[in-house]
Write an enzyme that holds these catalytic residues in place. Structure first.
Site, mmCIF file in Angstrom:
data_model
loop_
_atom_site.group_PDB
_atom_site.id
_atom_site.type_symbol
_atom_site.label_atom_id
_atom_site.label_comp_id
_atom_site.label_asym_id
_atom_site.label_seq_id
_atom_site.Cartn_x
_atom_site.Cartn_y
_atom_site.Cartn_z
ATOM 1 N N ARG A 1 -7.226 -2.430 9.418
ATOM 2 C CA ARG A 1 -7.872 -3.743 9.349
ATOM 3 C C ARG A 1 -7.397 -4.632 10.499
ATOM 4 N NH1 ARG A 1 -6.537 -5.467 3.915
ATOM 5 N NH2 ARG A 1 -6.955 -3.325 3.371
ATOM 6 N N HIS B 1 -10.112 5.852 1.662
ATOM 7 C CA HIS B 1 -8.786 6.063 1.086
ATOM 8 C C HIS B 1 -8.278 7.486 1.156
ATOM 9 C CE1 HIS B 1 -9.180 1.975 -0.349
ATOM 10 N NE2 HIS B 1 -7.879 2.019 -0.572
ATOM 11 N N GLU C 1 -11.508 0.020 11.207
ATOM 12 C CA GLU C 1 -12.348 -0.838 10.347
ATOM 13 C C GLU C 1 -12.341 -2.314 10.762
ATOM 14 O OE1 GLU C 1 -8.896 -0.423 6.932
ATOM 15 O OE2 GLU C 1 -10.884 -0.949 6.257
ATOM 16 N N GLY D 1 0.835 -1.207 0.000
ATOM 17 C CA GLY D 1 0.000 0.000 0.000
ATOM 18 C C GLY D 1 0.867 1.254 0.000
ATOM 19 N N GLN E 1 -7.452 8.848 3.584
ATOM 20 C CA GLN E 1 -6.390 8.819 4.602
ATOM 21 C C GLN E 1 -5.036 8.409 4.035
ATOM 22 O OE1 GLN E 1 -8.204 6.650 8.314
ATOM 23 N NE2 GLN E 1 -9.452 6.276 6.522
ATOM 24 N N ASP F 1 -0.316 2.207 8.606
ATOM 25 C CA ASP F 1 -0.895 1.507 9.762
ATOM 26 C C ASP F 1 -0.025 1.496 11.012
ATOM 27 O OD1 ASP F 1 -3.226 0.874 8.442
ATOM 28 O OD2 ASP F 1 -2.412 -0.969 7.609
ATOM 29 N N ARG G 1 13.507 10.352 -2.785
ATOM 30 C CA ARG G 1 14.414 11.483 -3.026
ATOM 31 C C ARG G 1 15.679 11.366 -2.167
ATOM 32 N NH1 ARG G 1 15.438 16.265 -0.412
ATOM 33 N NH2 ARG G 1 15.859 18.092 -1.716
ATOM 34 N N ASP H 1 2.223 -0.634 11.878
ATOM 35 C CA ASP H 1 2.072 -1.988 12.444
ATOM 36 C C ASP H 1 3.291 -2.861 12.174
ATOM 37 O OD1 ASP H 1 1.748 -2.205 9.726
ATOM 38 O OD2 ASP H 1 -0.003 -3.504 9.817
ATOM 39 N N THR I 1 4.155 2.388 5.688
ATOM 40 C CA THR I 1 2.747 1.968 5.730
ATOM 41 C C THR I 1 2.021 2.863 6.716
ATOM 42 O OG1 THR I 1 1.225 0.214 6.431
ATOM 43 C CG2 THR I 1 3.409 0.118 7.378
ATOM 44 N N ASP J 1 5.132 -5.169 5.937
ATOM 45 C CA ASP J 1 5.743 -6.455 6.288
ATOM 46 C C ASP J 1 5.707 -7.462 5.134
ATOM 47 O OD1 ASP J 1 3.037 -6.700 6.549
ATOM 48 O OD2 ASP J 1 3.081 -7.774 8.451
ATOM 49 N N ARG K 1 0.879 -4.791 -5.797
ATOM 50 C CA ARG K 1 0.907 -6.060 -5.076
ATOM 51 C C ARG K 1 1.161 -7.104 -6.166
ATOM 52 N NH1 ARG K 1 -0.707 -4.465 0.100
ATOM 53 N NH2 ARG K 1 -2.210 -2.779 0.070
ATOM 54 N N CYS K 2 2.290 -7.787 -6.038
ATOM 55 C CA CYS K 2 2.781 -8.630 -7.147
ATOM 56 C C CYS K 2 2.725 -10.102 -6.765
ATOM 57 C CB CYS K 2 4.211 -8.190 -7.474
ATOM 58 S SG CYS K 2 5.053 -9.299 -8.597
ATOM 59 N N GLY L 1 -10.764 13.523 21.387
ATOM 60 C CA GLY L 1 -11.566 13.379 22.600
ATOM 61 C C GLY L 1 -12.804 12.534 22.372
HETATM 62 P P1 ATP Z 1 0.823 -2.831 3.468
HETATM 63 O O1 ATP Z 1 1.180 -2.965 4.937
HETATM 64 O O2 ATP Z 1 0.549 -1.454 3.060
HETATM 65 O O3 ATP Z 1 -0.226 -3.830 3.028
HETATM 66 P P2 ATP Z 1 2.813 -4.667 2.496
HETATM 67 O O4 ATP Z 1 4.228 -4.485 2.074
HETATM 68 O O5 ATP Z 1 2.578 -5.522 3.717
HETATM 69 O O6 ATP Z 1 2.180 -3.231 2.661
HETATM 70 P P3 ATP Z 1 1.757 -6.742 0.766
HETATM 71 O O7 ATP Z 1 0.811 -6.666 -0.388
HETATM 72 O O8 ATP Z 1 1.456 -7.678 1.878
HETATM 73 O O9 ATP Z 1 1.983 -5.243 1.274
HETATM 74 O O10 ATP Z 1 3.209 -7.160 0.189
HETATM 75 C C1 ATP Z 1 3.785 -6.449 -0.889
HETATM 76 C C2 ATP Z 1 4.376 -7.391 -1.894
HETATM 77 O O11 ATP Z 1 5.446 -8.122 -1.291
HETATM 78 C C3 ATP Z 1 3.431 -8.466 -2.411
HETATM 79 O O12 ATP Z 1 2.556 -7.974 -3.392
HETATM 80 C C4 ATP Z 1 4.423 -9.471 -2.965
HETATM 81 O O13 ATP Z 1 4.903 -9.063 -4.223
HETATM 82 C C5 ATP Z 1 5.565 -9.375 -1.953
HETATM 83 N N1 ATP Z 1 5.432 -10.473 -0.978
HETATM 84 C C6 ATP Z 1 4.675 -10.526 0.135
HETATM 85 N N2 ATP Z 1 4.773 -11.715 0.766
HETATM 86 C C7 ATP Z 1 5.612 -12.466 -0.006
HETATM 87 C C8 ATP Z 1 6.108 -13.815 0.065
HETATM 88 N N3 ATP Z 1 5.763 -14.624 1.069
HETATM 89 N N4 ATP Z 1 6.940 -14.219 -0.916
HETATM 90 C C9 ATP Z 1 7.302 -13.408 -1.924
HETATM 91 N N5 ATP Z 1 6.852 -12.137 -2.052
HETATM 92 C C10 ATP Z 1 6.035 -11.672 -1.128
#
Ligand code: ATP
Length: 323
Positions: free
Chosen positions: A172, A253, A223, A11, A255, A128, A21, A130, A126, A103, A72-73, A186
């Site tokens: 979440r 969003h 949420e 995110g 936020q 959050d 930068r 967290d 992030t 994370d 997110r890949c 408050g």
């Molecule tokens: P946010 O806290 O904002 O959700 P995030 O970094 O935790 O951020 P994720 O979508 O959980 O967001 O992870 C980002 C990307 O990291 C994933 O889309 C994926 O490409 C890669 N990733 C996450 N977990 C794994 C995994 N176990 N193995 C390989 N790649 C991973």
């Protein structure tokens, strides 16, 4: 180290741009070539990798989002695509990576660097807040300020009409934005995923308020809290206290966007410099963390395997102040 790359993943969060930068400019300062990977890990797989010079990161210090885009890949979970990503980095001569994200991003980074000999430094980005091992993450301050300002505006109308507003903020699994906003505005009650039994407390508070003819106007709801969010909670309140006119506002969003606050820009600058200096010093698989207002390196392993806890002191004080 002659060439490094930076990417943003997961995110987006305000503060990612000033951090990119800082990474690019610090690399330039030390005579290291900087590259940007577009769309997080997807860009490594697709070879969407661009050279970034100092002038390429002009005019982004005050911008929300990320100039390198984020994604997110799913493919990065598979070994064959991580291999492709590594080959692309190698083809550019890239010897180190700065990964800005949450994370999930760090989990991917750890797996990648254990398979291939490439050091990674993570920067927690992030809204959050967290991530275990750091007191604060990039974007948390901006997001909570945005939420606070919105709630202040909602309170104007809630007071004018004597309505009880339930404002749902992001979170979440983590209630830190809600907790911080609850303190800052408050709120009569603050619902967060980490705390159970808040509805019973709220019932008592509303009964007390009724007995004292006191107006109650704002409830902050993360949420992911246990009852199911602000809409569900408002139904529960209406059932129990039909005399209250309730309204729900879900901030969503809004936020996540907006110009980063001075806090997030400073944090981004400091973490960006620290990340490049860490790579230069031969560090690997560490996260840049802010602990007691001091920058530190903590193992990515800690950020990935441990759970960030909300500060119990904040919860205790919120209870005192919302009575
Ligand atoms: P946010 O806290 O904002 O959700 P995030 O970094 O935790 O951020 P994720 O979508 O959980 O967001 O992870 C980002 C990307 O990291 C994933 O889309 C994926 O490409 C890669 N990733 C996450 N977990 C794994 C995994 N176990 N193995 C390989 N790649 C991973």
């Amino acid at each position: 180290m002659k060439k490094i790359a930076v990417l943003t993943s997961g995110g987006d969060a305000p503060g990612m741009n000033p951090c990119i930068r800082a990474v690019v400019r610090t690399a330039g300062y030390y005579g290291i070539e900087a590259y940007g990977v577009n769309y997080g890990y997807q860009g490594m797989i697709d070879n969407d990798i661009i050279r970034l010079q100092s002038r390429d990161v002009r005019f982004i210090i005050d911008k929300g989002g990320t100039m390198l885009y984020s994604a997110r890949c799913k493919q990065f979970h598979e070994h064959e695509f991580r291999k492709k990503a590594f080959e692309n980095l190698k083809a550019h001569g890239i010897e180190g990576l700065v990964a800005i994200g949450g994370d999930g991003t760090f989990t991917g980074a750890q797996i990648f660097s254990s398979e291939y000999d490439i050091p990674v430094i993570g920067i927690p980005g992030t809204i959050d807040n967290d991530i275990a091992g750091t007191d604060v993450t990039l974007g948390y301050d901006t997001a909570s300020n945005t939420a606070m300002e919105a709630i202040d505006k909602i309170r104007d109308t809630s007071t004018s009409h004597n309505r009880l507003f339930l404002v749902e903020v992001m979170g979440r699994d983590a209630g830190d934005i809600a907790l911080r906003c609850g303190l800052a505005v408050g709120a009569i009650a603050t619902f967060i995923p980490e705390k159970k039994g808040e509805f019973d407390q709220l019932v008592k508070s509303l009964e007390r308020a009724k007995a004292r003819k006191k107006r109650a106007n704002i409830i902050v709801v993360a949420e992911g809290e246990e009852t199911g969010g602000a809409i569900k909670l408002s139904e529960m309140i209406n059932e129990r206290f039909p005399e209250y006119e309730t309204r729900v506002s879900i901030l969503g969003h809004m936020q996540r966007g907006g110009s980063p606050t001075v806090f997030d820009r400073e944090l981004a600058a400091r973490m960006g410099v620290k990340a490049v200096e860490a790579l230069k010093a031969g560090e690997r698989n560490q996260m840049v963390a802010m602990v007691n207002n001091t920058l530190q390196l903590v193992p990515l392993e800690k950020a990935v395997t441990e759970r960030a806890e909300v500060n119990p002191e904040k919860i205790r004080m919120l209870e005192i102040l919302s009575r």
